[in-house]
Structures are given as C-alpha cells and as structure tokens.
Scaffold this motif. Sequence first.
Motif, PDB file in Angstrom:
ATOM      1  N   ARG A  83       5.809  11.868  -5.850  1.00  0.00           N
ATOM      2  CA  ARG A  83       6.795  11.409  -4.875  1.00  0.00           C
ATOM      3  C   ARG A  83       6.123  10.505  -3.850  1.00  0.00           C
ATOM      4  NH1 ARG A  83      11.824  13.050  -4.441  1.00  0.00           N
ATOM      5  NH2 ARG A  83      11.415  14.855  -5.773  1.00  0.00           N
ATOM      6  N   CYS A  84       6.755   9.387  -3.552  1.00  0.00           N
ATOM      7  CA  CYS A  84       6.241   8.434  -2.575  1.00  0.00           C
ATOM      8  C   CYS A  84       6.427   9.002  -1.165  1.00  0.00           C
ATOM      9  CB  CYS A  84       6.979   7.104  -2.714  1.00  0.00           C
ATOM     10  SG  CYS A  84       6.460   5.854  -1.525  1.00  0.00           S
ATOM     11  N   LEU A  85       5.314   9.186  -0.453  1.00  0.00           N
ATOM     12  CA  LEU A  85       5.381   9.779   0.876  1.00  0.00           C
ATOM     13  C   LEU A  85       5.215   8.737   1.978  1.00  0.00           C
ATOM     14  CD1 LEU A  85       5.758  12.675   1.949  1.00  0.00           C
ATOM     15  CD2 LEU A  85       3.288  12.801   2.228  1.00  0.00           C
ATOM     16  N   ALA A 139       9.158   0.053  -3.798  1.00  0.00           N
ATOM     17  CA  ALA A 139       9.200   1.518  -3.953  1.00  0.00           C
ATOM     18  C   ALA A 139       9.725   2.076  -2.649  1.00  0.00           C
ATOM     19  CB  ALA A 139       7.818   2.089  -4.262  1.00  0.00           C
ATOM     20  N   ARG A 140      10.470   3.157  -2.726  1.00  0.00           N
ATOM     21  CA  ARG A 140      11.079   3.752  -1.544  1.00  0.00           C
ATOM     22  C   ARG A 140      10.403   5.071  -1.203  1.00  0.00           C
ATOM     23  NH1 ARG A 140      15.478   1.893  -4.600  1.00  0.00           N
ATOM     24  NH2 ARG A 140      16.738   0.287  -3.579  1.00  0.00           N
ATOM     25  N   VAL A 141      10.220   5.312   0.072  1.00  0.00           N
ATOM     26  CA  VAL A 141       9.699   6.609   0.516  1.00  0.00           C
ATOM     27  C   VAL A 141      10.660   7.696   0.058  1.00  0.00           C
ATOM     28  CG1 VAL A 141       9.215   8.043   2.533  1.00  0.00           C
ATOM     29  CG2 VAL A 141       8.461   5.651   2.493  1.00  0.00           C
ATOM     30  N   ALA A 161       0.849  -1.197   0.000  1.00  0.00           N
ATOM     31  CA  ALA A 161       0.000   0.000   0.000  1.00  0.00           C
ATOM     32  C   ALA A 161       0.881   1.243   0.000  1.00  0.00           C
ATOM     33  CB  ALA A 161      -0.915  -0.001   1.217  1.00  0.00           C
ATOM     34  N   THR A 162       0.537   2.212  -0.841  1.00  0.00           N
ATOM     35  CA  THR A 162       1.399   3.382  -1.047  1.00  0.00           C
ATOM     36  C   THR A 162       0.560   4.649  -1.149  1.00  0.00           C
ATOM     37  OG1 THR A 162       2.768   1.901  -2.404  1.00  0.00           O
ATOM     38  CG2 THR A 162       3.376   4.220  -2.385  1.00  0.00           C
TER      39      THR A 162
END
Length: 247
Positions: free
Chosen positions: A127-129, A142-144, A116-117
């Motif tokens: 941008r992945c938060l 995926a990386r924060v 979950a993203t």
Amino acid sequence: MRKPRNLPMEASAPDAAEGNVRAVDRALALLDAFREEEGPLPLADLARRSGLHLTTALRLLGTLESHGFVKRLPTGGYLLGATLLLLGERFRRTLRLDDHVPPALERLRAESGESATFFVRDGDRRRCLFRLESPHPVRDFARVGEAQPLGIGAHGRALLALEPEPAARPRLPIISRGERLQDVAAIAAPVLGAGGLLAGSIGLTMPLYRFDAAAEQLCATLVLREALAVTASLGGDPTPIRILGET
C-alpha cells in the motif's frame, strides 16, 4: 435460597458472539465496497457489492454512520466518513514514519527530478503510504492509500527481498522496467525498523524513455542511500541492506 444470576449473553450464548463477528465482517465488506474514483454510492450498490440484503446493509450503515465511518448524504447516497481519515493518521504516526520518510522522499525527488514513493506491506498486497510527484509534466501516477500486488515491480519485490529464506537474495536496489505498468521504470529498496522488522520500501518511478544508463546509476545510488539512512533513523540495522547493495 437465592436463584443463580443469569450469565451474560456473551458467556451463555456463543451463537450471539458468532453473530457479532459476522456483523463485523459484513460491516467491513460494506467499507470495502467503496472505490476511490467513485462518488457517493446508493444503498442498492453497496448491498450488491457486499453481498448483503438491503435491510441488513441499511442497518449496518446506520451503525457505521453513528461512529463516523460513513456519511449519508441528503440525496441518500453514502460516502466514507472522517473517522477513517483519523484512523489512517494514527496508523501512520504510530509507525514513526512521518518524521523520517517525507524528508527522504523530498531529497530523492529534488536530486532525481522523479516521483518518490514509500510503500508498506499490507498482507498479501502493498500500500502506498507516502508519495511526492515528479515536477515533470510526463510522469507515472500513484495515489496514497492505493493497494498494489506484492512480488511485481520494484517496490513489490523490494518488500520481499529480506524475507527469511527467499529463493535467491536479490541485489539492491531492485530495478524494474515495464514490469507492472508498461513504459514505467522503478527503483526501490527495503527499509527496516527496530528489531529488524520490515518498515516498507522506498524508491523512485519514471517513464522508461527517461530511464537511460545515467539516470539508472544516479537513481540507484540515491535510493540505496535513502534506504540506509531511513533504516538507521528508525532504529533499524542497515547491514542487510548494505550487504545486498554491495553484491
């Protein structure tokens, strides 16, 4: 007769102000030269990547180091500094997302078994938060803090789904199969905050081989539910999301 006082440098020398702006641009270019997967970078590499002379890069790195934006190691290499982490945490908390998004991601992961993203829009990128990994041994990664393109993939299109005048309103949640990454499926929907402003996109990702009809139906229901719930908790109006979820 008293002589007039000298004007401050900022007022009397516009060139100096322009020089200060250039210095900020160059300092930001140095920070942007760091890559997540790399270790400490030597001065020469930072100067080359940022397009600066060695002496200019060294001077600016000294200023950045004094404010904690970079850290110089005894071996001479440079790392990003702790001040950036503090600013990142302030950014997250000012959005009031910490209290609402992680619990929603926990529910999504627990009920679907998939990653979950939550993404936010960052100019012409996303941008992945927040990110919670699937418990399955085979999963996407995926990386924060990682930046990805807009308009590609479920999250990339979900962040544009409620633009004022899109070519065509998409049905929500948005589903993608191998669109950005081969063999990866994703489902995402936008989240709104107070005043109808876009807060981000929330969704699930998984390998394509697990994304059968039953998984698609379950994940679509869960993602839409959480997009509506988080929007309401942030003070937003979930009506636009609900309407596109019913089309």
